[in-house]
Design an enzyme around this catalytic site. Structure first.
Site, PDB file in Angstrom:
ATOM      1  N   MET A  29      75.433 -79.068  11.829  1.00  0.00           N
ATOM      2  CA  MET A  29      75.430 -80.366  12.498  1.00  0.00           C
ATOM      3  C   MET A  29      77.147 -80.452  12.615  1.00  0.00           C
ATOM      4  O   MET A  29      77.740 -81.745  12.870  1.00  0.00           O
ATOM      5  CB  MET A  29      74.967 -81.238  11.548  1.00  0.00           C
ATOM      6  CG  MET A  29      73.336 -81.178  11.384  1.00  0.00           C
ATOM      7  SD  MET A  29      72.558 -82.661  11.013  1.00  0.00           S
ATOM      8  CE  MET A  29      73.295 -82.919   9.471  1.00  0.00           C
ATOM      9  N   LEU A  32      82.605 -78.670  10.746  1.00  0.00           N
ATOM     10  CA  LEU A  32      82.529 -77.214   9.998  1.00  0.00           C
ATOM     11  C   LEU A  32      83.769 -77.173   8.877  1.00  0.00           C
ATOM     12  O   LEU A  32      84.793 -77.588   9.087  1.00  0.00           O
ATOM     13  CB  LEU A  32      82.819 -76.139  11.148  1.00  0.00           C
ATOM     14  CG  LEU A  32      81.847 -76.027  12.129  1.00  0.00           C
ATOM     15  CD1 LEU A  32      82.104 -74.957  13.366  1.00  0.00           C
ATOM     16  CD2 LEU A  32      80.526 -76.119  11.589  1.00  0.00           C
ATOM     17  N   HIS A  33      83.153 -76.413   7.696  1.00  0.00           N
ATOM     18  CA  HIS A  33      84.077 -76.231   6.799  1.00  0.00           C
ATOM     19  C   HIS A  33      83.888 -74.897   6.461  1.00  0.00           C
ATOM     20  O   HIS A  33      83.037 -74.148   6.954  1.00  0.00           O
ATOM     21  CB  HIS A  33      83.964 -77.187   5.465  1.00  0.00           C
ATOM     22  CG  HIS A  33      82.413 -77.186   5.152  1.00  0.00           C
ATOM     23  ND1 HIS A  33      81.667 -76.075   4.577  1.00  0.00           N
ATOM     24  CD2 HIS A  33      81.417 -78.015   5.310  1.00  0.00           C
ATOM     25  CE1 HIS A  33      80.293 -76.441   4.462  1.00  0.00           C
ATOM     26  NE2 HIS A  33      80.311 -77.516   4.683  1.00  0.00           N
ATOM     27  N   HIS A  36      80.491 -73.051   6.203  1.00  0.00           N
ATOM     28  CA  HIS A  36      79.828 -72.730   7.441  1.00  0.00           C
ATOM     29  C   HIS A  36      80.584 -71.484   7.776  1.00  0.00           C
ATOM     30  O   HIS A  36      79.568 -70.624   8.279  1.00  0.00           O
ATOM     31  CB  HIS A  36      79.889 -73.802   8.529  1.00  0.00           C
ATOM     32  CG  HIS A  36      79.494 -75.052   8.278  1.00  0.00           C
ATOM     33  ND1 HIS A  36      79.988 -76.200   7.931  1.00  0.00           N
ATOM     34  CD2 HIS A  36      78.164 -75.518   8.292  1.00  0.00           C
ATOM     35  CE1 HIS A  36      79.514 -77.306   8.004  1.00  0.00           C
ATOM     36  NE2 HIS A  36      78.145 -76.770   8.223  1.00  0.00           N
ATOM     37  N   LYS A 149      73.233 -74.675  -0.525  1.00  0.00           N
ATOM     38  CA  LYS A 149      73.430 -75.680  -1.154  1.00  0.00           C
ATOM     39  C   LYS A 149      72.096 -76.750  -0.900  1.00  0.00           C
ATOM     40  O   LYS A 149      71.658 -77.570  -1.601  1.00  0.00           O
ATOM     41  CB  LYS A 149      74.804 -76.607  -0.465  1.00  0.00           C
ATOM     42  CG  LYS A 149      74.967 -77.592  -1.089  1.00  0.00           C
ATOM     43  CD  LYS A 149      76.279 -78.274  -0.486  1.00  0.00           C
ATOM     44  CE  LYS A 149      76.102 -78.984   0.773  1.00  0.00           C
ATOM     45  NZ  LYS A 149      75.162 -80.259   0.589  1.00  0.00           N
ATOM     46  N   ASP A 150      71.677 -76.529   0.285  1.00  0.00           N
ATOM     47  CA  ASP A 150      70.436 -77.127   0.977  1.00  0.00           C
ATOM     48  C   ASP A 150      69.154 -76.327   0.148  1.00  0.00           C
ATOM     49  O   ASP A 150      68.541 -75.699   1.392  1.00  0.00           O
ATOM     50  CB  ASP A 150      70.516 -77.822   2.270  1.00  0.00           C
ATOM     51  CG  ASP A 150      71.691 -78.644   2.674  1.00  0.00           C
ATOM     52  OD1 ASP A 150      71.547 -79.787   1.978  1.00  0.00           O
ATOM     53  OD2 ASP A 150      72.546 -78.187   3.072  1.00  0.00           O
ATOM     54  N   SER A 185      80.603 -79.607   1.715  1.00  0.00           N
ATOM     55  CA  SER A 185      80.046 -80.301   2.403  1.00  0.00           C
ATOM     56  C   SER A 185      80.744 -81.081   3.478  1.00  0.00           C
ATOM     57  O   SER A 185      81.781 -81.489   3.066  1.00  0.00           O
ATOM     58  CB  SER A 185      79.067 -81.236   1.680  1.00  0.00           C
ATOM     59  OG  SER A 185      78.388 -82.172   2.584  1.00  0.00           O
ATOM     60  N   SER A 186      80.197 -81.234   4.789  1.00  0.00           N
ATOM     61  CA  SER A 186      80.879 -82.136   5.685  1.00  0.00           C
ATOM     62  C   SER A 186      80.964 -83.570   5.240  1.00  0.00           C
ATOM     63  O   SER A 186      82.046 -84.160   5.367  1.00  0.00           O
ATOM     64  CB  SER A 186      79.953 -82.126   7.033  1.00  0.00           C
ATOM     65  OG  SER A 186      79.671 -80.705   7.198  1.00  0.00           O
TER      66      SER A 186
HETATM   67  O1  PAF Z   1      71.841 -78.029   7.291  1.00  0.00           O
HETATM   68  C1  PAF Z   1      72.222 -78.690   8.293  1.00  0.00           C
HETATM   69  O2  PAF Z   1      73.108 -78.600   8.613  1.00  0.00           O
HETATM   70  C2  PAF Z   1      71.010 -79.200   8.871  1.00  0.00           C
HETATM   71  O3  PAF Z   1      69.935 -79.506   8.223  1.00  0.00           O
HETATM   72  C3  PAF Z   1      70.221 -78.231  10.094  1.00  0.00           C
HETATM   73  C4  PAF Z   1      69.837 -76.971   9.625  1.00  0.00           C
HETATM   74  C5  PAF Z   1      71.602 -77.680  11.144  1.00  0.00           C
HETATM   75  C6  PAF Z   1      69.417 -78.620  11.226  1.00  0.00           C
HETATM   76  O4  PAF Z   1      69.770 -80.005  11.719  1.00  0.00           O
END
Ligand code: PAF
Length: 279
Positions: A29, A32-33, A36, A149-150, A185-186
């Protein structure tokens, strides 16, 4: 590096690739850090070409305020992507993705969606499922990279791919942390100075949970975490859970057959932070 905002142009490029070209995909999304970038660097090593999407997906936000305030740093993102040798960037608008009907599909993730984040962020995982499925259809990657993280999101995407027999390998990548332990995290850029200073307490607590896991019961550990956060005036615990890695169901006692993870969500002021650790 090529940048496309239209689905058709991206698809035309992808279909012109030589047969057998391995496509690695990192959906993001933006904002970026280093976390990513570590996914993208890995994708660059393991694939012939790498596509990164930057799209702040409206259907996965349960709070409008969070969507509106989500950090947007497209120029910096593009130069960072160039520096790590990304080949293609996809930056669609919401109307391009959703064809003027911004809504999410209903998914059945076999109950994974009702645990933890699912309890506190209504509709979030339907939104994630909708966008990731759509992006997979457009990009047709062989490998797709997601951060741990997610972790709940990662397991949900694995479930969606498995249930729908999607031809993509999902690769989970370790959490990337700041030197003081805070998971990258952003959202971290939105923390006030005092909340940023307080936030490493989250990971510090998780590492202590990991060492307690061998000697203390789950309920003792949970109570301990709750009490520790009560002593932190700048941090508000939303949930702490020890759960089975596969089913994400809360564990009440430990069985050596299964793998467990501790999951946490905390408000630092208005900013919601999540983290987890394998136990
Ligand atoms: O983890 C994220 O940044 C978002 O949930 C993703 C996977 C890009 C979907 O929008």
């Amino acid at each position: 590096m090529l940048v496309y905002s239209k689905i058709k142009s991206l698809k035309d490029n992808i279909s012109s690739l030589k047969k057998g070209t391995h496509i690695g995909f990192v959906p993001t999304m933006g904002a970026l850090h280093k976390g990513h970038l570590s996914l993208i660097k890995r994708a660059v090593k393991e694939n012939d070409i790498v596509v990164v999407s930057i799209f702040v997906n409206p259907t996965q936000f349960d709070k409008k305020e969070d969507l509106v305030n989500y950090p947007k740093t497209i120029d910096t993102d593009l130069s960072l992507l160039k520096s790590v040798h990304c080949d293609i960037v996809f930056t669609p608008t919401a109307n391009e993705i959703y064809d003027n009907n911004i809504s999410s599909q209903d998914f059945d993730f076999d109950g994974l969606e009702f645990q933890m984040e699912g309890k506190f962020r209504e509709g979030h995982f339907n939104g994630v499922g909708t966008i990731v499925k759509r992006l997979f259809e457009i990009v047709t990657p062989h490998n797709a990279y997601f951060g741990e993280k997610d972790f709940q999101q990662l397991q949900i995407i694995r479930k969606m791919v498995h249930k729908n027999k999607m031809p993509v390998k999902i690769i989970g990548c370790e959490i990337y942390r700041e030197n003081d332990g805070l998971a990258m995290s952003s959202r971290n850029t939105r923390l006030s100075e005092k909340h940023r200073k307080a936030a490493p307490f989250i990971y510090k607590t998780l590492t202590q949970v990991k060492s307690k896991f061998n000697t203390e019961s789950i309920s003792e550990i949970k109570n301990w975490v709750i009490e520790e956060f009560k002593k932190q005036p700048l941090l508000t615990l939303e949930y702490f859970e020890i759960a089975d890695e596969e089913t994400l169901k809360p564990a009440t006692k430990v069985d050596a057959k299964y793998k467990y993870r501790a999951f946490i969500a905390v408000f630092a002021g208005k900013i919601r932070l999540i983290d987890n650790i394998s136990l």
